[in-house]
Motif scaffolding. Sequence first.
Motif, PDB file in Angstrom:
ATOM      1  N   VAL A 320     -31.125  35.840  30.163  1.00 53.20           N
ATOM      2  CA  VAL A 320     -30.282  34.655  30.006  1.00 53.20           C
ATOM      3  C   VAL A 320     -30.278  33.865  31.306  1.00 53.20           C
ATOM      4  CG1 VAL A 320     -28.787  35.651  28.240  1.00 53.20           C
ATOM      5  CG2 VAL A 320     -28.203  35.964  30.626  1.00 53.20           C
ATOM      6  N   ASP A 321     -30.071  32.555  31.186  1.00 52.53           N
ATOM      7  CA  ASP A 321     -29.963  31.672  32.346  1.00 52.53           C
ATOM      8  C   ASP A 321     -28.562  31.077  32.383  1.00 52.53           C
ATOM      9  OD1 ASP A 321     -33.185  30.480  31.421  1.00 52.53           O
ATOM     10  OD2 ASP A 321     -32.738  31.983  32.942  1.00 52.53           O
ATOM     11  N   ILE A 322     -27.987  30.973  33.566  1.00 51.05           N
ATOM     12  CA  ILE A 322     -26.663  30.382  33.705  1.00 51.05           C
ATOM     13  C   ILE A 322     -26.780  28.860  33.718  1.00 51.05           C
ATOM     14  CG2 ILE A 322     -24.681  30.062  35.222  1.00 51.05           C
ATOM     15  CD1 ILE A 322     -24.969  32.859  36.123  1.00 51.05           C
ATOM     16  N   VAL A 323     -26.104  28.216  32.796  1.00 50.68           N
ATOM     17  CA  VAL A 323     -26.021  26.762  32.769  1.00 50.68           C
ATOM     18  C   VAL A 323     -24.682  26.297  33.328  1.00 50.68           C
ATOM     19  CG1 VAL A 323     -25.938  24.739  31.273  1.00 50.68           C
ATOM     20  CG2 VAL A 323     -27.622  26.535  30.838  1.00 50.68           C
ATOM     21  N   GLY A 324     -23.606  27.038  33.047  1.00 50.23           N
ATOM     22  CA  GLY A 324     -22.303  26.598  33.529  1.00 50.23           C
ATOM     23  C   GLY A 324     -21.383  27.758  33.836  1.00 50.23           C
ATOM     24  N   LEU A 325     -20.467  27.517  34.758  1.00 48.01           N
ATOM     25  CA  LEU A 325     -19.432  28.499  35.114  1.00 48.01           C
ATOM     26  C   LEU A 325     -18.086  27.818  35.072  1.00 48.01           C
ATOM     27  CD1 LEU A 325     -20.978  30.251  38.246  1.00 48.01           C
ATOM     28  CD2 LEU A 325     -20.736  31.235  35.970  1.00 48.01           C
ATOM     29  N   TRP A 326     -17.108  28.503  34.523  1.00 47.21           N
ATOM     30  CA  TRP A 326     -15.739  27.980  34.487  1.00 47.21           C
ATOM     31  C   TRP A 326     -14.759  29.057  34.920  1.00 47.21           C
ATOM     32  CZ3 TRP A 326     -19.528  26.564  31.250  1.00 47.21           C
ATOM     33  CH2 TRP A 326     -19.701  25.198  30.975  1.00 47.21           C
ATOM     34  N   TRP A 327     -13.690  28.613  35.569  1.00 47.30           N
ATOM     35  CA  TRP A 327     -12.539  29.477  35.775  1.00 47.30           C
ATOM     36  C   TRP A 327     -11.428  28.950  34.902  1.00 47.30           C
ATOM     37  CZ3 TRP A 327     -15.483  28.400  40.187  1.00 47.30           C
ATOM     38  CH2 TRP A 327     -15.988  29.518  40.833  1.00 47.30           C
ATOM     39  N   LEU A 335     -25.436  28.970  30.581  1.00 45.47           N
ATOM     40  CA  LEU A 335     -26.431  30.127  30.518  1.00 45.47           C
ATOM     41  C   LEU A 335     -27.385  29.706  29.418  1.00 45.47           C
ATOM     42  CD1 LEU A 335     -26.675  33.706  30.341  1.00 45.47           C
ATOM     43  CD2 LEU A 335     -24.507  33.101  30.066  1.00 45.47           C
ATOM     44  N   ARG A 336     -28.335  30.005  29.224  1.00 45.55           N
ATOM     45  CA  ARG A 336     -29.205  29.640  28.140  1.00 45.55           C
ATOM     46  C   ARG A 336     -30.025  30.864  27.786  1.00 45.55           C
ATOM     47  NH1 ARG A 336     -30.622  24.484  29.110  1.00 45.55           N
ATOM     48  NH2 ARG A 336     -31.502  25.106  31.114  1.00 45.55           N
ATOM     49  N   GLY A 337     -30.293  31.086  26.474  1.00 47.13           N
ATOM     50  CA  GLY A 337     -31.200  32.143  26.071  1.00 47.13           C
ATOM     51  C   GLY A 337     -30.591  33.214  25.216  1.00 47.13           C
ATOM     52  N   VAL A 338     -29.370  32.994  24.696  1.00 46.82           N
ATOM     53  CA  VAL A 338     -28.735  34.032  23.891  1.00 46.82           C
ATOM     54  C   VAL A 338     -27.852  33.384  22.833  1.00 46.82           C
ATOM     55  CG1 VAL A 338     -26.766  34.225  25.477  1.00 46.82           C
ATOM     56  CG2 VAL A 338     -27.327  36.151  23.995  1.00 46.82           C
ATOM     57  N   GLU A 339     -27.872  33.970  21.634  1.00 42.31           N
ATOM     58  CA  GLU A 339     -27.006  33.509  20.548  1.00 42.31           C
ATOM     59  C   GLU A 339     -25.751  34.366  20.504  1.00 42.31           C
ATOM     60  OE1 GLU A 339     -27.546  30.861  18.739  1.00 42.31           O
ATOM     61  OE2 GLU A 339     -29.454  30.468  19.738  1.00 42.31           O
ATOM     62  N   GLU A 340     -24.690  33.808  19.939  1.00 35.26           N
ATOM     63  CA  GLU A 340     -23.407  34.511  19.922  1.00 35.26           C
ATOM     64  C   GLU A 340     -23.503  35.874  19.243  1.00 35.26           C
ATOM     65  OE1 GLU A 340     -18.870  34.154  18.165  1.00 35.26           O
ATOM     66  OE2 GLU A 340     -20.444  32.807  17.472  1.00 35.26           O
ATOM     67  N   GLU A 341     -24.285  35.948  18.140  1.00 35.08           N
ATOM     68  CA  GLU A 341     -24.378  37.213  17.395  1.00 35.08           C
ATOM     69  C   GLU A 341     -25.095  38.307  18.180  1.00 35.08           C
ATOM     70  OE1 GLU A 341     -27.362  34.224  15.647  1.00 35.08           O
ATOM     71  OE2 GLU A 341     -25.263  34.268  16.271  1.00 35.08           O
ATOM     72  N   GLU A 342     -25.778  37.946  19.273  1.00 36.75           N
ATOM     73  CA  GLU A 342     -26.455  38.931  20.121  1.00 36.75           C
ATOM     74  C   GLU A 342     -25.522  39.520  21.177  1.00 36.75           C
ATOM     75  OE1 GLU A 342     -30.722  37.850  21.198  1.00 36.75           O
ATOM     76  OE2 GLU A 342     -29.837  35.867  20.825  1.00 36.75           O
TER      77      GLU A 342
END
Length: 474
Positions: A320-327, A335-342
């Motif tokens: 996976v790649d990180i696209v965004g971070l939030w607090w 992040l990019r590269g993963v679906e929720e069901e995974e």
Amino acid sequence: MEEDKPASSNDNTTAAAAASVSQVKDQKMDSEQSDDEAPSSRSAKADTRKEHLSLVFVGHVDAGKSTIGGHLLYLTGMVDQRTLEKYEREAKEKNRETWYLSWALDTNAEEREKGKTVEVGRAYFETNKKHFTVLDAPGHKSFVPNMIGGASQADLAILVISARKGEFETGFEKGGQTREHAMLVKTAGVRQLIVLINKMDDPTVQWAEQRYEECKSKLTPFLRKCGFASSSLYFMPCSGLTGGWLRDSVPEDVCPWYRGPTLLDYLDQMPTLSRLSDAPLRLPIADKYRDMGTIVMGRIEAGRLKQGDQLLMMPNRVNVDIVGLWWDELDVSQLRGVEEEEVSPGFVLCHQPTPCHVTDIFDAKIMILEHKSIICAGYSAVLHLHTCVEEVSIKLLICILDKKTGEKQQVRPKFLKQDQLAVVRLQVKGGNICVECYSEFPQMGRVTLRDEGRTVAIGNVVKILPPTTSVSTD
């Protein structure tokens, strides 16, 4: 049990290393859009110069956890007067006049109807020096697993005690949640415990020092037995309903015997917590949802995280790649590269060169707390390990240890019983999970075993064995 392993000092130059809650997002970014142009619906920005801490409210049902949490949000400007007045009107319509402050944290209909927290509520507030994520854990015994999930995300805990006559006794007696919650937050790795003796304004109490000292004197020996040192405990009186000692002190003629700091002052002046910021990244996933992509939530237990990092999601080894971070709900960086069901709670994000251990069998040193009968090989229970919840069975009883010296007393015992310390081999029934030895990553190696609504044992992972089922190496 063992003392917490010292961690390296916190590095505030990397915001994510000090994060209480991170959110990792998978979204399709327009190829022509730069990172600086990434959309954000949040106008406010978190002050990354402040230390980020997560704080969990625990205690017996109806002790006043949500009311105190809601009042803190109001006093720190996170809930405005108009919103509070709206909650007050709605509470009156339901004949729940005194519950309106808790509605700032108890947001779903079931919680408001019953006046009981079911899920772990999440909000945030700031003091002059610190940014706090508030986790409001349910107090009812039916929702202890939810409470464990909240405690696994927390840096410090506030144990709320009701001073009202009869309520303290109910919560503290055997079967009450005061004892279990205090023990579980210590097992989850919470290092600092603030004990709020609440409802001091109640007609049965009237800010009486004698009642405060009675509650304190009964709690202190038990909390010390749980493993909290005197330096990690702080007691103070308060009224969640009126706000006394939350932000403002109570007049001296009302409460002359306590003139210490208010809760917000004490939180603001707490020493900076040490963290494993220079260790390999470990971010156990606590929750997930879909919103323009896959968002996962969890606390960074070790290491650092920044936008653009390429990570492995274990145990399924998805890149996976990180696209965004939030607090909390504030956009801090991206992040990019993963679906929720995974994704499932209990999965762990790691950097690719240093993935976490994955197995379905490991040895743990456990203390048997409460069990009606003897425990033999083959016994099954529910394992809580960081954010992972799985059914396990005891495959082997390895040895019984002396509780004072830790030395082996009996090898290959036929059974275990209450108050014994032992090393056992645990087999995960559902397949491989992410796990680390306590000596390497304390927060990833703490074990809680529950059965039939009771906490049966607590302990630490001491040895990780090769998995009995295949592990993906894609």
